[in-house]
Design a protein around this motif. Structure first.
Motif, PDB file in Angstrom:
ATOM      1  N   LYS A 195       0.829  -1.210   0.000  1.00  0.00           N
ATOM      2  CA  LYS A 195       0.000   0.000   0.000  1.00  0.00           C
ATOM      3  C   LYS A 195       0.863   1.259   0.000  1.00  0.00           C
ATOM      4  O   LYS A 195       0.623   2.194  -0.780  1.00  0.00           O
ATOM      5  CB  LYS A 195      -0.921  -0.007   1.220  1.00  0.00           C
ATOM      6  CG  LYS A 195      -1.820   1.211   1.320  1.00  0.00           C
ATOM      7  CD  LYS A 195      -2.701   1.149   2.560  1.00  0.00           C
ATOM      8  CE  LYS A 195      -3.567   2.403   2.671  1.00  0.00           C
ATOM      9  NZ  LYS A 195      -4.418   2.369   3.887  1.00  0.00           N
ATOM     10  N   LYS A 225       2.905   1.683  -3.409  1.00  0.00           N
ATOM     11  CA  LYS A 225       2.015   2.087  -4.498  1.00  0.00           C
ATOM     12  C   LYS A 225       1.526   3.516  -4.312  1.00  0.00           C
ATOM     13  O   LYS A 225       1.465   4.298  -5.274  1.00  0.00           O
ATOM     14  CB  LYS A 225       0.827   1.125  -4.571  1.00  0.00           C
ATOM     15  CG  LYS A 225      -0.117   1.391  -5.728  1.00  0.00           C
ATOM     16  CD  LYS A 225      -1.275   0.393  -5.709  1.00  0.00           C
ATOM     17  CE  LYS A 225      -2.298   0.732  -6.789  1.00  0.00           C
ATOM     18  NZ  LYS A 225      -3.480  -0.170  -6.725  1.00  0.00           N
ATOM     19  N   GLN A 226       1.204   3.870  -3.082  1.00  0.00           N
ATOM     20  CA  GLN A 226       0.674   5.196  -2.767  1.00  0.00           C
ATOM     21  C   GLN A 226       1.663   6.303  -3.066  1.00  0.00           C
ATOM     22  O   GLN A 226       1.276   7.415  -3.451  1.00  0.00           O
ATOM     23  CB  GLN A 226       0.281   5.220  -1.275  1.00  0.00           C
ATOM     24  CG  GLN A 226      -0.436   6.479  -0.820  1.00  0.00           C
ATOM     25  CD  GLN A 226      -0.958   6.341   0.589  1.00  0.00           C
ATOM     26  OE1 GLN A 226      -1.933   5.653   0.849  1.00  0.00           O
ATOM     27  NE2 GLN A 226      -0.286   6.974   1.536  1.00  0.00           N
ATOM     28  N   SER A 247      -6.176   2.984  -9.938  1.00  0.00           N
ATOM     29  CA  SER A 247      -5.925   3.216  -8.505  1.00  0.00           C
ATOM     30  C   SER A 247      -6.930   4.207  -7.938  1.00  0.00           C
ATOM     31  O   SER A 247      -7.450   4.023  -6.837  1.00  0.00           O
ATOM     32  CB  SER A 247      -4.504   3.733  -8.296  1.00  0.00           C
ATOM     33  OG  SER A 247      -3.548   2.789  -8.738  1.00  0.00           O
ATOM     34  N   ALA A 248      -7.217   5.266  -8.690  1.00  0.00           N
ATOM     35  CA  ALA A 248      -8.158   6.284  -8.226  1.00  0.00           C
ATOM     36  C   ALA A 248      -9.583   5.733  -8.117  1.00  0.00           C
ATOM     37  O   ALA A 248     -10.349   6.150  -7.241  1.00  0.00           O
ATOM     38  CB  ALA A 248      -8.135   7.482  -9.165  1.00  0.00           C
ATOM     39  N   ASN A 274     -10.277   2.682  -7.358  1.00  0.00           N
ATOM     40  CA  ASN A 274     -10.230   1.523  -6.457  1.00  0.00           C
ATOM     41  C   ASN A 274     -10.566   0.219  -7.178  1.00  0.00           C
ATOM     42  O   ASN A 274     -11.321  -0.621  -6.668  1.00  0.00           O
ATOM     43  CB  ASN A 274     -11.186   1.720  -5.266  1.00  0.00           C
ATOM     44  CG  ASN A 274     -10.764   2.876  -4.377  1.00  0.00           C
ATOM     45  OD1 ASN A 274      -9.590   3.014  -4.057  1.00  0.00           O
ATOM     46  ND2 ASN A 274     -11.717   3.707  -3.992  1.00  0.00           N
ATOM     47  N   ASN A 307       0.706  13.536  -1.035  1.00  0.00           N
ATOM     48  CA  ASN A 307       0.120  12.681   0.000  1.00  0.00           C
ATOM     49  C   ASN A 307      -0.165  13.476   1.272  1.00  0.00           C
ATOM     50  O   ASN A 307      -1.161  13.219   1.962  1.00  0.00           O
ATOM     51  CB  ASN A 307       1.056  11.506   0.314  1.00  0.00           C
ATOM     52  CG  ASN A 307       0.876  10.355  -0.657  1.00  0.00           C
ATOM     53  OD1 ASN A 307      -0.116   9.642  -0.638  1.00  0.00           O
ATOM     54  ND2 ASN A 307       1.859  10.174  -1.547  1.00  0.00           N
ATOM     55  N   TYR A 322      -8.983   9.737  -1.773  1.00  0.00           N
ATOM     56  CA  TYR A 322      -7.570  10.030  -1.478  1.00  0.00           C
ATOM     57  C   TYR A 322      -6.690   9.865  -2.714  1.00  0.00           C
ATOM     58  O   TYR A 322      -5.907  10.757  -3.059  1.00  0.00           O
ATOM     59  CB  TYR A 322      -7.102   9.086  -0.358  1.00  0.00           C
ATOM     60  CG  TYR A 322      -5.710   9.380   0.160  1.00  0.00           C
ATOM     61  CD1 TYR A 322      -5.533  10.096   1.345  1.00  0.00           C
ATOM     62  CD2 TYR A 322      -4.567   8.933  -0.509  1.00  0.00           C
ATOM     63  CE1 TYR A 322      -4.255  10.365   1.839  1.00  0.00           C
ATOM     64  CE2 TYR A 322      -3.291   9.203  -0.030  1.00  0.00           C
ATOM     65  CZ  TYR A 322      -3.144   9.918   1.149  1.00  0.00           C
ATOM     66  OH  TYR A 322      -1.879  10.178   1.629  1.00  0.00           O
ATOM     67  N   THR A 323      -6.814   8.726  -3.403  1.00  0.00           N
ATOM     68  CA  THR A 323      -5.932   8.444  -4.538  1.00  0.00           C
ATOM     69  C   THR A 323      -6.181   9.400  -5.700  1.00  0.00           C
ATOM     70  O   THR A 323      -5.244   9.845  -6.360  1.00  0.00           O
ATOM     71  CB  THR A 323      -6.101   6.988  -5.008  1.00  0.00           C
ATOM     72  OG1 THR A 323      -5.920   6.109  -3.906  1.00  0.00           O
ATOM     73  CG2 THR A 323      -5.091   6.650  -6.089  1.00  0.00           C
ATOM     74  N   THR A 365      -4.290  12.602  -5.042  1.00  0.00           N
ATOM     75  CA  THR A 365      -2.840  12.527  -5.308  1.00  0.00           C
ATOM     76  C   THR A 365      -2.559  12.459  -6.809  1.00  0.00           C
ATOM     77  O   THR A 365      -1.591  13.058  -7.287  1.00  0.00           O
ATOM     78  CB  THR A 365      -2.213  11.314  -4.604  1.00  0.00           C
ATOM     79  OG1 THR A 365      -2.824  10.101  -5.065  1.00  0.00           O
ATOM     80  CG2 THR A 365      -2.394  11.410  -3.086  1.00  0.00           C
TER      81      THR A 365
END
Length: 378
Positions: free
Chosen positions: A64, A67-68, A145-146, A148, A225, A237-238, A241
């Motif tokens: 996590k 990747k983040q 990713s954004a 999910n 972040n 969140y993603t 970023t």
């Protein structure tokens, strides 16, 4: 079985390095039609499926966190050497063809979603795919990713991207000798646009430059972040970023940061590592329905092709313009350049410019289409 989080990352990094080195040294024609990132994903998924990686909290945490932070760093560096101003020098016909290509993909994704009655998982998978087909694989990773997207759904999107891309590039190369007939059909004249300058830098750079780029990428990753964790959130969140890193990359391209050569190499390495990470969380046993996904992807291409041909007839666009606009979206810099060269070597720069513009459009377009597709499932 690997239980150490550091050994887990080392194994994935080693896998990426071996495949990248094999592609570079072997020069197999296979890699022209099946990109190396597909093999990276499949092999990392294979390692996960046979139980090489232990499922524990330490590995989940480093997955996590890596990747983040790696995702915004990659996006920032990928966009750093893009000059938007060069794109608008292509000329009216090529800009119209590119806009038509984007519209046709957006329409096709939404129409097929309605026709096939996508569930939420399929909608998210094709949302990620739309990021790739409006930009590139890096955009697909960012959008996925954004949104999910699950590891399995992302794997479906990656397979659809690879299979249909291979079919599409072969088809467009096959059409090249028939350009004159098509241009007579649309009453158009071929665009022989040429670039006055070289995009990016092909020079060899030293390690100090790479470390400077990595330092910049780390600062950006930490910054976006920090902002996302402070309460400033765009959808999730993603997404926050991803959008912030994209904006910073675009802004950075207007500064002296653009002169730091090597950002494409570093960002490509980060992309490959991200794909290996995602693959390491997928399992082969979950890919039983991939054929349906591939068929839906093929239907999207058919609708895209029909709109491009109809648009070319109405707007009097030549085959080169619509073909290069299409492949610049689906394939990226390498394939768009190769197709352009089959028409005229002087046109290679056109393919490059269209493809790198997709790196900007792909993230925002993919997020928009993806959220629409998910909203339609409710």
């Amino acid at each position: 079985m690997i239980s150490s989080p550091l050994f887990y990352l080392f194994t994935l990094a080693l896998l990426v390095a071996v495949i990248a080195l094999f592609e570079q040294k072997s020069r197999l024609k296979l890699f022209k039609y099946v990109p190396s990132f597909v093999f990276i994903y499949l092999l990392s998924m294979l390692l996960a499926s046979i139980g090489v990686f232990e499922q524990n909290e330490a590995i989940d945490a480093i997955y996590k966190n890596t990747k983040q932070n790696l995702l915004p760093a990659m996006l920032f560096l990928m966009l750093l050497q893009i000059d938007i101003r060069d794109f608008f020098k292509l000329g009216k016909s090529l800009l119209i063809a590119y806009s038509l290509s984007l519209f046709s993909f957006a329409f096709a994704f939404i129409f097929i979603s309605l026709l096939f009655d996508f569930n939420k998982e399929m909608a998210s998978a094709f949302g990620a795919l739309s990021g790739s087909w409006m930009g590139g694989v890096a955009n697909m990773v960012a959008v996925g990713s954004a949104l999910n997207v699950s590891q399995e759904a992302f794997g479906y999107a990656l397979i659809v991207d690879s299979v249909n891309y291979t079919i599409w590039i072969i088809f467009l190369l096959f059409l090249t000798p028939f350009a004159h007939r098509f241009n007579n059909f649309t009453a158009s004249h071929e665009q022989m646009a040429k670039l006055d300058s070289i995009i990016g830098c092909a020079c060899t750079i030293g390690a100090k430059r790479y470390w400077l780029l990595i330092l910049l990428a780390i600062v950006v990753a930490l910054g976006v972040n920090l902002v996302a964790s402070s309460g400033f959130v765009l959808l999730n969140y993603t997404t926050t970023t991803v959008v912030l890193a994209t904006v910073l990359g675009i802004l950075g391209s207007f500064t002296k940061l653009k002169t730091i050569n090597g950002s494409s190499e570093v960002s490509k390495t980060m992309l490959y590592m991200l794909i290996a990470l995602i693959g390491s969380k997928a399992l082969l046993e979950n890919f039983g329905g991939v054929g349906f996904y591939v068929f839906a992807g093929f239907c999207i291409l058919v609708i895209h092709a029909l709109i491009m041909v109809i648009g070319a007839k109405i707007l009097k666009l030549d085959l080169f313009s619509i073909a290069i606009a299409s492949l610049a979206n689906i394939g990226g810099v390498a394939s768009a350049s190769m197709l352009a060269a089959t028409y005229n070597k002087a046109l290679v720069g056109v393919g490059v410019l269209m493809a790198i513009m997709g790196y900007i459009v792909g993230t925002f377009g993919g997020l928009a289409i993806g959220n629409i597709l998910i909203w339609m499932t409710k």
